[in-house]
Design an enzyme around this catalytic site. Structure first.
Site, mmCIF file in Angstrom:
data_model
loop_
_atom_site.group_PDB
_atom_site.id
_atom_site.type_symbol
_atom_site.label_atom_id
_atom_site.label_comp_id
_atom_site.label_asym_id
_atom_site.label_seq_id
_atom_site.Cartn_x
_atom_site.Cartn_y
_atom_site.Cartn_z
ATOM 1 N N LYS A 22 0.826 -1.218 0.000
ATOM 2 C CA LYS A 22 0.000 0.000 0.000
ATOM 3 C C LYS A 22 0.855 1.260 0.000
ATOM 4 O O LYS A 22 0.664 2.162 -0.812
ATOM 5 C CB LYS A 22 -0.920 0.002 1.231
ATOM 6 C CG LYS A 22 -1.581 1.350 1.499
ATOM 7 C CD LYS A 22 -2.510 1.313 2.690
ATOM 8 C CE LYS A 22 -1.915 1.642 4.025
ATOM 9 N NZ LYS A 22 -1.683 3.073 4.309
ATOM 10 N N ASN A 23 1.793 1.324 0.935
ATOM 11 C CA ASN A 23 2.521 2.583 1.109
ATOM 12 C C ASN A 23 3.577 2.831 0.039
ATOM 13 O O ASN A 23 4.161 3.909 -0.011
ATOM 14 C CB ASN A 23 3.116 2.663 2.522
ATOM 15 C CG ASN A 23 2.007 2.861 3.548
ATOM 16 O OD1 ASN A 23 0.882 3.228 3.198
ATOM 17 N ND2 ASN A 23 2.316 2.603 4.802
ATOM 18 N N CYS A 117 -4.541 13.380 13.168
ATOM 19 C CA CYS A 117 -5.431 12.272 12.856
ATOM 20 C C CYS A 117 -5.401 11.285 13.994
ATOM 21 O O CYS A 117 -4.754 11.505 15.003
ATOM 22 C CB CYS A 117 -5.099 11.645 11.516
ATOM 23 S SG CYS A 117 -3.756 10.518 11.594
ATOM 24 N N ARG A 122 0.099 14.847 12.956
ATOM 25 C CA ARG A 122 0.826 14.527 11.724
ATOM 26 C C ARG A 122 1.038 15.793 10.909
ATOM 27 O O ARG A 122 0.442 15.983 9.863
ATOM 28 C CB ARG A 122 0.080 13.446 10.929
ATOM 29 C CG ARG A 122 0.026 12.136 11.676
ATOM 30 C CD ARG A 122 -0.682 11.064 10.909
ATOM 31 N NE ARG A 122 0.109 10.498 9.834
ATOM 32 C CZ ARG A 122 -0.346 9.587 8.998
ATOM 33 N NH1 ARG A 122 -1.577 9.157 9.095
ATOM 34 N NH2 ARG A 122 0.427 9.108 8.045
ATOM 35 N N ASP A 307 3.675 0.565 12.173
ATOM 36 C CA ASP A 307 2.467 -0.006 11.569
ATOM 37 C C ASP A 307 2.206 -1.456 12.016
ATOM 38 O O ASP A 307 1.193 -2.044 11.631
ATOM 39 C CB ASP A 307 2.541 0.058 10.037
ATOM 40 C CG ASP A 307 2.472 1.489 9.534
ATOM 41 O OD1 ASP A 307 2.080 2.378 10.307
ATOM 42 O OD2 ASP A 307 2.825 1.726 8.359
ATOM 43 N N ARG A 399 -9.073 0.082 4.273
ATOM 44 C CA ARG A 399 -8.143 1.028 3.641
ATOM 45 C C ARG A 399 -6.839 0.346 3.261
ATOM 46 O O ARG A 399 -6.156 0.796 2.341
ATOM 47 C CB ARG A 399 -7.826 2.171 4.604
ATOM 48 C CG ARG A 399 -8.993 3.073 4.860
ATOM 49 C CD ARG A 399 -8.606 4.192 5.766
ATOM 50 N NE ARG A 399 -7.562 4.995 5.130
ATOM 51 C CZ ARG A 399 -7.227 6.207 5.492
ATOM 52 N NH1 ARG A 399 -7.859 6.778 6.482
ATOM 53 N NH2 ARG A 399 -6.274 6.861 4.876
HETATM 54 C C1 EPZ Z 1 3.977 6.924 6.426
HETATM 55 O O1 EPZ Z 1 3.270 8.034 6.959
HETATM 56 C C2 EPZ Z 1 2.971 5.813 6.264
HETATM 57 N N1 EPZ Z 1 1.904 6.237 5.387
HETATM 58 C C3 EPZ Z 1 2.384 5.418 7.610
HETATM 59 O O2 EPZ Z 1 1.543 4.301 7.379
HETATM 60 C C4 EPZ Z 1 3.511 5.014 8.540
HETATM 61 O O3 EPZ Z 1 2.978 4.747 9.813
HETATM 62 C C5 EPZ Z 1 4.551 6.117 8.624
HETATM 63 O O4 EPZ Z 1 5.014 6.486 7.296
HETATM 64 C C6 EPZ Z 1 5.772 5.747 9.442
HETATM 65 O O5 EPZ Z 1 6.360 4.598 8.940
HETATM 66 C C7 EPZ Z 1 2.061 6.157 4.097
HETATM 67 O O6 EPZ Z 1 3.103 5.768 3.593
HETATM 68 C C8 EPZ Z 1 0.905 6.544 3.256
HETATM 69 P P1 EPZ Z 1 6.161 10.177 8.626
HETATM 70 P P2 EPZ Z 1 3.948 9.467 6.967
HETATM 71 O O7 EPZ Z 1 6.176 11.438 7.867
HETATM 72 O O8 EPZ Z 1 4.790 9.638 5.774
HETATM 73 C C9 EPZ Z 1 6.442 13.402 12.178
HETATM 74 C C10 EPZ Z 1 -0.367 2.896 7.759
HETATM 75 O O9 EPZ Z 1 -1.027 2.399 8.699
HETATM 76 N N2 EPZ Z 1 6.443 14.414 11.103
HETATM 77 O O10 EPZ Z 1 7.358 9.280 8.541
HETATM 78 O O11 EPZ Z 1 2.878 10.444 7.234
HETATM 79 C C11 EPZ Z 1 5.058 12.765 12.302
HETATM 80 O O12 EPZ Z 1 4.227 13.551 13.117
HETATM 81 C C12 EPZ Z 1 0.256 4.242 7.937
HETATM 82 O O13 EPZ Z 1 -0.217 2.336 6.680
HETATM 83 C C13 EPZ Z 1 6.635 15.742 11.431
HETATM 84 O O14 EPZ Z 1 6.798 16.112 12.596
HETATM 85 O O15 EPZ Z 1 4.869 9.337 8.273
HETATM 86 C C14 EPZ Z 1 5.385 11.425 12.905
HETATM 87 O O16 EPZ Z 1 5.501 11.550 14.291
HETATM 88 C C15 EPZ Z 1 -0.341 5.201 8.813
HETATM 89 N N3 EPZ Z 1 6.612 16.665 10.424
HETATM 90 C C16 EPZ Z 1 6.749 11.091 12.308
HETATM 91 O O17 EPZ Z 1 7.279 12.332 11.814
HETATM 92 C C17 EPZ Z 1 6.441 16.318 9.124
HETATM 93 O O18 EPZ Z 1 6.459 17.201 8.254
HETATM 94 C C18 EPZ Z 1 6.735 10.082 11.169
HETATM 95 O O19 EPZ Z 1 5.874 10.518 10.142
HETATM 96 C C19 EPZ Z 1 6.258 14.963 8.794
HETATM 97 C C20 EPZ Z 1 6.261 14.024 9.811
#
Ligand code: EPZ
Length: 418
Positions: A22-23, A117, A122, A307, A399
């Site tokens: 998916k991701n 969310c 996020r 995840d 999803r």
């Molecule tokens: C991706 O989300 C995945 N989603 C998530 O999958 C997954 O949990 C996550 O990566 C971590 O592995 C998709 O790929 C669509 P991040 P993403 O940016 O990219 C902080 C699932 O169940 N952060 O690595 O949104 C954020 O708050 C899901 O399949 C900032 O502070 O994750 C978090 O604490 C849900 N500022 C951490 O970084 C930013 O600008 C990691 O988020 C961006 C992120």
């Protein structure tokens, strides 16, 4: 409102094929906006998030057709729109991944600002700082984020946190920039390597994905060649079936999987007493004793994946002893704990950690999935709980899991959708 009804107590056995990731697929679909010609993406799972991304891309001006089962053809029009409907962006946060490709291709993008969310805050500040560093003007007002850039220039960007989404968006934005962009402290997830490979097939020059330093040498133009790309298997779906085998005392073989992508989980489960063997693209999981409690720390890849944190917690509820799970990626990812407690688990959450005292049995109950992976954790608990479990909030599970009931039923579970 749909529900999943599970009659617990069946030991899972047999083979299960793992679907496309998916991701990875969602980001490759967004990346397809940069295709000059058209592209084919194979091994696409039929899940709700993919259907939402199809709508997002259509709203931006891409033609998309299902060619066959699991095969998508995407052809972006010459004149893409720079904004997508708010309700689609609200429905799926991954919609923000169109920002980098749009900025590169048409020099501007406007999107509804995605808020917090169910799994915690996020923000997208790291994405936006990256765009600004590349020379884009970014404005956040009236609930929208606008980015505008006539010309982007390569630059060194150090991420405060190895965010998956920020790494991907900055990588996309830098492809046609003048000069070289270096992303330091980049996310190292396998899905990022997929994007690098996809973009390079289009003529981009990206190196280093999979390490913490990614170098993007800007090119003046991408090639107009048709691209045919097969997506890697979903390591989180794989992990969920591995844990399903572990919790039910099962004997399950996963096929079409990349075992190295699952190592953070499989090495932990071996420590807990699960027998795991790999052979090429297969993983066999045999679990025939009560598991030992183990401690798990969630970290960005190659650490233990956030995840799989809820599903691991579900498995530990029945382990021998007390285990500690510490979540270091998302602040609010323990909302499912009360539901497991309703099924008889003994879990206490303190800050970023859950302390789980193993119990002898779980009992079926009516529970509500608060998000996708938490929903999967409740399914695992239901598979082993005594009596009937009814899971609500199934739309979250849809999803990200392709044909979940069908796959579990084939392994011997008693699960129906009502
Ligand atoms: C991706 O989300 C995945 N989603 C998530 O999958 C997954 O949990 C996550 O990566 C971590 O592995 C998709 O790929 C669509 P991040 P993403 O940016 O990219 C902080 C699932 O169940 N952060 O690595 O949104 C954020 O708050 C899901 O399949 C900032 O502070 O994750 C978090 O604490 C849900 N500022 C951490 O970084 C930013 O600008 C990691 O988020 C961006 C992120």
């Amino acid at each position: 409102m749909e529900q999943l009804h599970i009659v617990g107590g069946h030991r899972l056995s047999g083979k299960v094929r793992i679907s496309g990731a998916k991701n990875a697929v969602l980001k490759l679909m967004a990346a397809a906006l940069l295709v000059e010609n058209e592209c084919i993406i194979r091994n696409v799972p039929l899940i709700k998030d993919v259907l939402t991304m199809i709508e997002v891309l259509r709203s931006l001006g891409a033609e998309i057709t299902w060619e066959d089962e699991a095969v998508l053809r995407i052809k972006p029009k010459k004149d893409l729109n720079y904004t997508a409907p708010d309700e689609l962006v609200r429905e799926m946060r991954a919609s923000v991944q169109v920002m980098g490709p749009l900025l590169t291709k048409i020099g501007k993008v406007k999107l509804f600002q995605p808020g917090g969310c169910v799994i915690g805050q996020r923000p997208i500040d790291l994405h936006l700082k990256g765009f600004q560093a590349l020379g884009a003007e970014v404005v956040e007002e009236h609930g929208y984020v606008y980015a505008d850039a006539r010309k982007l220039k390569g630059v060194d960007i150090h991420l405060d946190f190895p965010s998956v989404g920020a790494t991907e968006n900055i990588m996309a934005a830098a492809i046609l920039a003048e000069g070289t962009t270096v992303i330091k402290n980049a996310a190292k997830e396998p899905e990022i390597i997929e994007e690098q490979n996809f973009y390079n097939r289009l003529g981009a020059r990206i190196r280093g994905a999979g390490t913490d330093t990614i170098r993007i040498e800007g090119v003046p133009k991408l090639r107009s060649v048709p691209v045919d790309y097969t997506v890697i298997p979903d390591r989180i779906e794989a992990g969920t079936y591995i844990l399903a085998a572990a919790i039910t005392g099962g004997d399950v073989t996963l096929v079409d999987v990349i075992p190295e992508h699952c190592e953070a989980l499989t090495s932990k489960l071996k420590e807990a007493g699960v027998q795991i063997t790999t052979d090429g693209d297969m993983i066999r999981v045999v679990s025939n004793t009560r598991l030992k409690a183990i401690d798990t720390t969630v970290l960005p890849y190659p650490g233990f994946p956030t995840d799989l944190q809820p599903q691991m917690t579900a498995v530990m509820t029945l382990a021998d002893g007390t285990s500690l799970i510490t979540e270091n990626v998302f602040g609010g990812r323990f909302r499912y704990v009360d539901e497991l407690v309703r099924m008889g688990a003994n879990i206490r959450v303190e800050g970023r950690s859950a302390i789980i005292k193993g119990v002898n049995r779980l009992t079926g109950a009516v529970v509500l999935a608060p998000d996708l992976r938490a929903g999967a954790a409740l399914v695992l608990a239901g598979l082993v709980a005594e009596g009937n479990t009814v899971i609500e909030g199934v739309h979250y599970i849809d999803r990200g899991y392709e044909r979940l009931e069908e796959k579990l039923t084939a392994l011997g579970a008693e699960i129906t959708r009502i």
